[in-house]
Design a protein around this motif. Structure first.
Motif, PDB file in Angstrom:
ATOM      1  N   HIS A   1       0.114   1.230   8.797  1.00 52.15           N
ATOM      2  CA  HIS A   1      -0.517   0.581   7.879  1.00 52.15           C
ATOM      3  C   HIS A   1       0.557  -0.296   7.053  1.00 52.15           C
TER       4      HIS A   1
ATOM      5  N   HIS B   1       1.089  -4.386   4.793  1.00 55.09           N
ATOM      6  CA  HIS B   1       0.563  -5.568   4.629  1.00 55.09           C
ATOM      7  C   HIS B   1       1.719  -6.545   4.521  1.00 55.09           C
TER       8      HIS B   1
ATOM      9  N   HIS C   1      -8.966   0.654   3.910  1.00 61.05           N
ATOM     10  CA  HIS C   1      -8.396   1.719   2.909  1.00 61.05           C
ATOM     11  C   HIS C   1      -9.745   2.424   2.446  1.00 61.05           C
TER      12      HIS C   1
ATOM     13  N   HIS D   1      -4.549   5.872   3.630  1.00 58.22           N
ATOM     14  CA  HIS D   1      -4.423   6.935   2.329  1.00 58.22           C
ATOM     15  C   HIS D   1      -5.149   8.143   2.627  1.00 58.22           C
TER      16      HIS D   1
ATOM     17  N   ASP E   1       2.641   1.149   4.062  1.00 60.78           N
ATOM     18  CA  ASP E   1       1.980   0.254   3.158  1.00 60.78           C
ATOM     19  C   ASP E   1       2.720  -0.905   2.827  1.00 60.78           C
TER      20      ASP E   1
HETATM   21 ZN   LIG Z   1      -2.592  -1.113   2.071  1.00 57.88          ZN
END
Ligand SMILES: [Zn+2]
Length: 462
Positions: free
Chosen positions: A66, A68, A232, A269, A320
């Motif tokens: 995960h 971005h 998410h 998460h 993340d």
């Molecule tokens: Zn995220």
């Protein structure tokens, strides 16, 4: 046909079904796959290229589930430094609305460079805004220059503020267009075969930024093409309240209603999940991307990872986005996972002097989550361990360094317990991405300069 022989590793961590650790181990690689794993003395003596890892530890490449990438451009933004998730998002959405295609390309290379230097060989990224003509293609093509395997998620947001969602209307897209573009991307880039360098994932951003209808239709489309689904979920208590108020159910139950459970689904998460929800994950095969640093940074909570593992849930590791971490060091993330699991055990109220003290996450468990665990979450049977027939993806670290002084009685544990270090070699499909501690596929100083220029432009006051 080309061959690579890797020899004399102080310890080779296979992460195979027996979790073998081989002293003096090595690999024989033909083209991009592993042909043999074992003692150096049992391997062929000749190859086109030989890598002598005397004094190094050798492990399967780490796998990031995960990220971005674009957020590397908005690290440490002052107004978002001390905010919880919803306020953090509200601060950053208007800045992200200024992203251009070249920003996506630059930030993709930056994030992948950072990951590669921390031992990562496969990364999943979740791109869910496409302002000013940006496309997922920008990320996929830029990622190929770095040389890591990429699971590019076609993210989306369709529920703007005017419709009761969190993001401003300027960063949401039309749902018909999202689905059409998703189909185009799968048909253009998705490779379902072993050894795939690129896979496409469908990933509406979160329950509070898309409609249930888009989630349902994305699931139908993904299953038609056999690609994975990602979003998410259960990240914060705010989200739980939002789902209760808007949908009359907890986030996981809402996913179940939308047909968003199964072995082709993984959630980032899952901090706020109860025992029944963990059982549902295990029964249906849903995976979890554990992102401990982000959960601490945004004060979201501590995910019950040991409970999930005990329940049989597939768990992988993720750094993340770099606006909530603010780094992409996957080995550091393994350390954070181990540490925060121990903190959770302490907060559970058990006394450590007690003979029935709670079990603590071990260094080897943390590494397992980051390798085989992550591979299972991404639905990849060809990566995550060093075994014959698997992709030749590995990283190696020189043990003769300050950080490990005094810890060499257990180099595997040292990798997680001691201060996080960089990889000396990172190899993907038998090809070098990092050699002698240097990234060989990208001109790093030039990239950092371009990246800083793009970041300053994004943060200029309008
Ligand atoms: Zn995220």
């Amino acid at each position: 046909m080309s061959t690579l022989l890797v020899i004399n590793a102080s310890v080779l961590v296979t992460m195979d079904d027996h979790r073998r650790e081989i002293t003096g181990g090595g690999l024989f690689i033909r083209d991009s796959f592993i042909e043999q794993v074992g003692l150096t003395s049992d391997l062929p003596e000749q190859a086109d290229d030989i890598l002598d890892l005397t004094g190094y530890i050798l492990l399967p490449g780490l796998i990031n589930t995960h990220h971005h990438f674009y957020q590397t451009l908005t690290r440490v933004v002052p107004d978002a430094q001390d905010a919880n998730l919803f306020n953090w998002l509200k601060t950053l959405y208007p800045i992200w609305a200024r992203l251009r295609p070249e920003d996506i390309r630059i930030s993709t290379k930056t994030a992948l460079a950072e990951l590669a230097l921390s031992g990562c060989t496969t990364a999943s990224d979740h791109l869910y805004l496409f302002p000013n003509g940006s496309r997922l293609d920008d990320e996929i093509l830029a990622g190929r220059e770095v040389g890591l395997r990429l699971h590019a998620s076609r993210g989306s947001m369709s529920l703007g503020q005017s419709k009761g969602g969190l993001p401003p209307d300027s960063v949401v897209e039309d749902e018909d267009y999202i689905l059409k573009d998703s189909q185009r991307l799968i048909e253009t880039y998705h490779d379902p075969n072993p050894g795939a360098m690129t896979q496409v994932v469908l990933a509406p951003c979160s329950p509070f930024s898309v409609t249930g209808d888009l989630m349902r239709q994305s699931a139908v489309l993904a299953r038609e093409y056999g690609v994975c689904l990602h979003t998410h979920l259960a990240e914060t208590e705010d989200e739980e309240v939002f789902c209760q108020e808007k949908f009359g159910s907890r986030p996981v139950a809402y996913m179940d209603v939308l047909n968003w459970v199964g072995s082709d689904v993984w959630f980032a998460h899952s901090v706020h999940v109860n025992q029944d929800e963990m059982r549902l994950y295990a029964q249906t095969g849903c995976g979890v991307a554990h992102c401990p640093t982000s959960n601490m940074r945004l004060a979201s909570g501590i995910a019950p990872i040991l409970d999930m593992l005990n329940a049989g849930v597939k768990v992988g590791l993720g750094v993340d986005g770099s606006a909530s971490n603010d780094g992409s060091h996957l080995l550091e993330e393994a350390r954070q996972a181990m540490m925060v699991a121990r903190l959770r055990a302490a907060l559970g109220g058990a006394s450590f002097s007690d003979e029935e003290a709670p079990p603590l996450m071990t260094a080897r468990q943390a590494l397992e989550i980051a390798t085989r665990g992550s591979a299972a979450v991404l639905g990849r049977a060809d990566i995550g361990s060093l075994e014959p027939g698997k992709c030749a993806d590995f990283f190696a670290v020189n043990l003769k360094r300050l950080a490990y002084a005094g810890a060499l009685h257990d180099p595997v544990a040292a990798l997680v317990f001691c201060a996080p270090v960089g990889a000396d070699y990172t190899v993907v499909g038998g090809g070098f991405v990092v050699k002698e501690g240097q990234l060989v596929t990208v001109n790093l100083p030039r990239l950092v300069e371009e990246h800083n220029r793009a970041a300053s432009r994004l943060l200029e006051k309008v």
